[in-house]
Enzyme design. Structure first.
Site, PDB file in Angstrom:
ATOM      1  N   GLY A  79       2.431  24.769  27.430  1.00  0.00           N
ATOM      2  CA  GLY A  79       1.240  24.644  27.530  1.00  0.00           C
ATOM      3  C   GLY A  79       0.151  25.835  27.780  1.00  0.00           C
ATOM      4  O   GLY A  79       0.709  26.690  28.521  1.00  0.00           O
ATOM      5  N   ARG A 143       6.293  24.401  21.827  1.00  0.00           N
ATOM      6  CA  ARG A 143       7.109  23.723  22.849  1.00  0.00           C
ATOM      7  C   ARG A 143       8.679  23.583  22.272  1.00  0.00           C
ATOM      8  O   ARG A 143       9.715  22.977  23.070  1.00  0.00           O
ATOM      9  CB  ARG A 143       6.836  22.320  23.168  1.00  0.00           C
ATOM     10  CG  ARG A 143       5.527  22.417  24.039  1.00  0.00           C
ATOM     11  CD  ARG A 143       5.507  21.117  24.849  1.00  0.00           C
ATOM     12  NE  ARG A 143       4.181  21.094  25.209  1.00  0.00           N
ATOM     13  CZ  ARG A 143       3.793  21.468  26.770  1.00  0.00           C
ATOM     14  NH1 ARG A 143       4.794  21.938  27.468  1.00  0.00           N
ATOM     15  NH2 ARG A 143       2.741  21.354  27.470  1.00  0.00           N
ATOM     16  N   LYS A 200       4.514  30.933  34.146  1.00  0.00           N
ATOM     17  CA  LYS A 200       3.148  30.546  33.505  1.00  0.00           C
ATOM     18  C   LYS A 200       3.224  28.868  33.619  1.00  0.00           C
ATOM     19  O   LYS A 200       4.077  28.231  33.478  1.00  0.00           O
ATOM     20  CB  LYS A 200       3.073  30.704  32.267  1.00  0.00           C
ATOM     21  CG  LYS A 200       1.730  30.075  31.427  1.00  0.00           C
ATOM     22  CD  LYS A 200       2.316  29.106  30.267  1.00  0.00           C
ATOM     23  CE  LYS A 200       3.299  28.015  30.608  1.00  0.00           C
ATOM     24  NZ  LYS A 200       3.261  26.878  29.375  1.00  0.00           N
ATOM     25  N   THR A 201       1.969  28.126  34.056  1.00  0.00           N
ATOM     26  CA  THR A 201       1.908  26.602  34.025  1.00  0.00           C
ATOM     27  C   THR A 201       0.420  26.377  35.025  1.00  0.00           C
ATOM     28  O   THR A 201       0.508  26.807  36.147  1.00  0.00           O
ATOM     29  CB  THR A 201       2.775  25.671  34.377  1.00  0.00           C
ATOM     30  OG1 THR A 201       2.532  24.278  34.128  1.00  0.00           O
ATOM     31  CG2 THR A 201       3.541  25.832  35.683  1.00  0.00           C
ATOM     32  N   ASP A 203       0.149  23.511  35.988  1.00  0.00           N
ATOM     33  CA  ASP A 203       0.593  22.556  36.863  1.00  0.00           C
ATOM     34  C   ASP A 203       0.984  23.158  38.320  1.00  0.00           C
ATOM     35  O   ASP A 203       0.952  22.234  39.359  1.00  0.00           O
ATOM     36  CB  ASP A 203       1.873  21.788  36.164  1.00  0.00           C
ATOM     37  CG  ASP A 203       1.767  21.317  34.835  1.00  0.00           C
ATOM     38  OD1 ASP A 203       0.548  21.138  34.508  1.00  0.00           O
ATOM     39  OD2 ASP A 203       2.609  20.897  34.146  1.00  0.00           O
TER      40      ASP A 203
HETATM   41  P1  FBP Z   1       3.396  23.508  30.648  1.00  0.00           P
HETATM   42  O1  FBP Z   1       4.209  22.896  31.669  1.00  0.00           O
HETATM   43  O2  FBP Z   1       4.131  23.985  29.266  1.00  0.00           O
HETATM   44  O3  FBP Z   1       2.714  24.799  31.298  1.00  0.00           O
HETATM   45  O4  FBP Z   1       2.295  22.508  30.112  1.00  0.00           O
HETATM   46  C1  FBP Z   1       1.436  21.903  31.032  1.00  0.00           C
HETATM   47  C2  FBP Z   1       0.427  20.813  30.593  1.00  0.00           C
HETATM   48  O5  FBP Z   1      -0.580  21.474  30.624  1.00  0.00           O
HETATM   49  C3  FBP Z   1       0.852  19.678  31.350  1.00  0.00           C
HETATM   50  O6  FBP Z   1      -0.427  19.618  32.733  1.00  0.00           O
HETATM   51  C4  FBP Z   1       0.440  18.555  30.483  1.00  0.00           C
HETATM   52  O7  FBP Z   1       0.930  17.267  30.985  1.00  0.00           O
HETATM   53  C5  FBP Z   1       0.951  18.937  29.338  1.00  0.00           C
HETATM   54  O8  FBP Z   1       1.068  20.358  29.171  1.00  0.00           O
HETATM   55  C6  FBP Z   1       0.361  18.446  27.974  1.00  0.00           C
HETATM   56  O9  FBP Z   1       1.246  18.932  26.961  1.00  0.00           O
HETATM   57  P2  FBP Z   1       0.492  18.961  25.492  1.00  0.00           P
HETATM   58  O10 FBP Z   1      -0.180  20.491  25.596  1.00  0.00           O
HETATM   59  O11 FBP Z   1       1.858  19.255  24.645  1.00  0.00           O
HETATM   60  O12 FBP Z   1      -0.179  17.998  25.063  1.00  0.00           O
END
Ligand code: FBP
Length: 551
Positions: A79, A143, A200-201, A203
């Site tokens: 993400g 992903r 990175k994230t 979250d």
């Molecule tokens: P990462 O763990 O890859 O950094 O992604 C975080 C995130 O933004 C989460 O907060 C959310 O649940 C998810 O990605 C959403 O995924 P997508 O972008 O595939 O809809």
């Protein structure tokens, strides 16, 4: 393309993030081992070549004498998180500082780009349009995991074909676990490509004793907090709506805690607390309904409630329901997919559900039942992050208030703050931190390390004092059961109910339910007084209060 730059875009492109003092002159640095405790035997047997490497930090010293040109590849994985472009730019600038003939290529659309050898060369001209910008659009993200033999071999071939000295993977826990696997495989196959990860994230769950914060968390929390503050003020002005705001953040509730500390809403649900107390959906519904009723008694027919995205996985009945549905949906996937309508699909599934599951689903609104039974990801699983928990709670709370005869003035509004927090201009913290993370990655490459995460410590002490480090990824791995197999993963950091951020929140929230103590942090500021522009998250400062300086 006709793209007229806004004044802020122009200013951001021209901004030069300050450097930690130690990262100003890269060629003068030497590595010093960090004190690490290596994990158990099982990880060692999976990573015989990279296990047991020492963590390092850098100090002023003799540096490296010979600095040949390097060819490096980079991937953005998972993400979006604000600051990703600056990691790449920091990496590029540092590679060029080491040797002007060094080159950088960006693999397109995440790990798939390495598997398929899709890439573009990243030059000064290309990067000039991306300095201090949000998003991952420079090279895209994805992903895909490099997991199968075939994908690993294809990635190895790509790196060999380009004769890469290193591959930098900018990603979350899964992507960096992947980085560890690639580093091990490459060493085993005598491929010279070193692999370096970058944390990175948004979250905020990729942190541990070495990594103080993942990038993107700061910006996302600031963007959400601004929006929540605005909603609080609207609630207080109109005095007629109860806002149910779901916040992105996957499983852990770090974003919810930070935003709550910033804005003081009337109620914030914390997934980890729900799990600790085994709170049921009914108990949670009663808690919210009680608060709404109490507020109504003092003529407050409005309010603001924060709900973490991961809540649904922590509520015991929901957890059981998801555990029951996932294998069932996977087992009947082909039959379900062959049916033309949602109604027919539901009719097929309903008799296969346990009585408990049917009873629970019966109290849910139609949209939630559809999200649970009909929306599946490419692996056949329920898309937990797409379930509108905010609407589910509105429905259960409304039913409870109706039962009490108190629903007349209950006027709920549902929000989801998610994607809008991931690609804004990086805050000062993220812009600076990411630039430094990229430079540190180059430093690790130049020092010949592989299977390491780029990391900076002392983040709370101001940019000047940040210390560049390298953490061996194998030291962060634990074995977890995934799809019936024990696999190595970087352990996710959940909210620590004994930690300072939660402790401070728990102490302050007592008065937030009935009193309106809303706080309005306002938008991210890029220029102006240092204490405004450079303010970090409260989570980072509070965690630092507990555990000051590591080095
Ligand atoms: P990462 O763990 O890859 O950094 O992604 C975080 C995130 O933004 C989460 O907060 C959310 O649940 C998810 O990605 C959403 O995924 P997508 O972008 O595939 O809809």
């Amino acid at each position: 393309m006709d793209h007229t730059l806004s004044p802020l875009e122009k200013a951001q492109l021209a901004f030069k993030p300050p450097l930690p003092l130690l990262l100003e002159k890269l060629s003068d640095l030497e590595q010093v081992p960090l004190d690490f405790s290596s994990q158990g035997d099982e990880i060692k047997s999976l990573f015989p070549k990279t296990f047991g490497q020492r963590g390092v930090h850098f100090i002023k010293g003799e540096g490296l004498k010979k600095q040949p040109p390097l060819k490096v590849g980079v991937i953005l994985s998972g993400g979006q998180a604000a600051g990703g472009h600056n990691v790449i730019i920091g990496l590029f600038d540092a590679l060029k500082a080491f040797n002007e003939h060094s080159t950088l290529i960006g693999f397109l659309n995440g790990p798939q780009g390495v598997i398929e050898n899709q890439y573009k060369e990243l030059t000064e001209d290309v990067l000039a349009r991306f300095r201090n910008t949000g998003g991952f659009d420079l090279i895209g993200s994805g992903r895909t995991k490099i997991a199968t033999e075939k994908q690993l071999t294809a990635s190895l071939e790509t790196c060999r074909q380009h004769d890469l000295n290193a591959l930098v993977i900018i990603g979350g826990d899964d992507s960096n676990t992947n980085a560890a696997i690639l580093a091990e495989v490459f060493l085993g196959k005598e491929c010279k490509t070193q692999v370096i990860g970058v944390p990175k994230t948004i979250d905020g769950d990729l942190k541990n004793q070495y990594i103080e914060s993942s990038f993107g968390f700061d910006t996302a929390c600031k963007i959400y907090s601004e929006m929540i503050g605005n909603i609080c003020r609207d609630a207080l002005s109109a005095k007629k709506y109860t806002h149910f705001i779901k916040l992105m953040g996957r499983s852990a509730s770090h974003i919810a805690i930070e935003c709550a500390l910033q804005t003081h809403p009337n109620l914030t649900i914390i997934g980890e607390e729900i799990s600790f107390h085994n709170t049921t959906l009914l108990e949670l519904t009663l808690e919210i309904a009680n608060l709404i009723e109490e507020r109504a008694k003092i003529d407050k027919h409005y309010g603001v409630i924060l709900i973490p995205e991961g809540l649904i996985e922590f509520i015991p009945e929901m957890k059981k329901l998801i555990e029951e549905l996932n294998p069932l949906l996977a087992l009947h996937a082909s039959k379900i997919d062959a049916l033309p309508s949602g109604e027919k699909r539901k009719a097929l599934l309903w008799p296969l559900l346990s009585q408990n599951a049917q009873e629970l689903l019966n109290i849910f609104p139609e949209t939630i039942i559809n999200q649970l039974l009909l929306d599946r990801d490419p692996h056949g699983n329920i898309q937990v992050s797409h379930i509108e928990t905010e609407k589910l709670l509105i429905a259960t709370v409304r039913a409870e208030l109706t039962r009490r005869g108190k629903a007349e003035r209950f006027s709920p509004v549902a929000h989801f703050f998610g994607y809008e927090g991931r690609c804004g201009f990086p805050s000062f913290f993220d812009a600076t931190y990411c630039n430094a993370l990229g430079r540190t990655a180059a430093l690790l490459i130049n020092h010949g390390l592989t299977g390491y995460l780029s990391c900076l410590q002392n983040l709370q002490r101001g940019v000047d004092h940040w210390v560049p480090c390298g953490v061996p990824i194998t030291d962060l791995l634990v074995l977890e059961e995934r799809k019936g197999k024990r696999v190595p993963v970087i352990e996710k950091a959940f909210v620590d109910l004994k930690g300072m951020p939660f402790g401070r929140f728990a102490e302050l929230r007592k008065s937030w339910g009935l009193e309106d103590n809303y706080r309005y942090p306002g938008p991210i500021q890029f220029f102006g007084p240092k204490e405004i522009v450079q303010a970090t998250t409260l989570t980072l400062s509070l965690e630092h209060e507990k555990a000051p300086t590591t080095i």
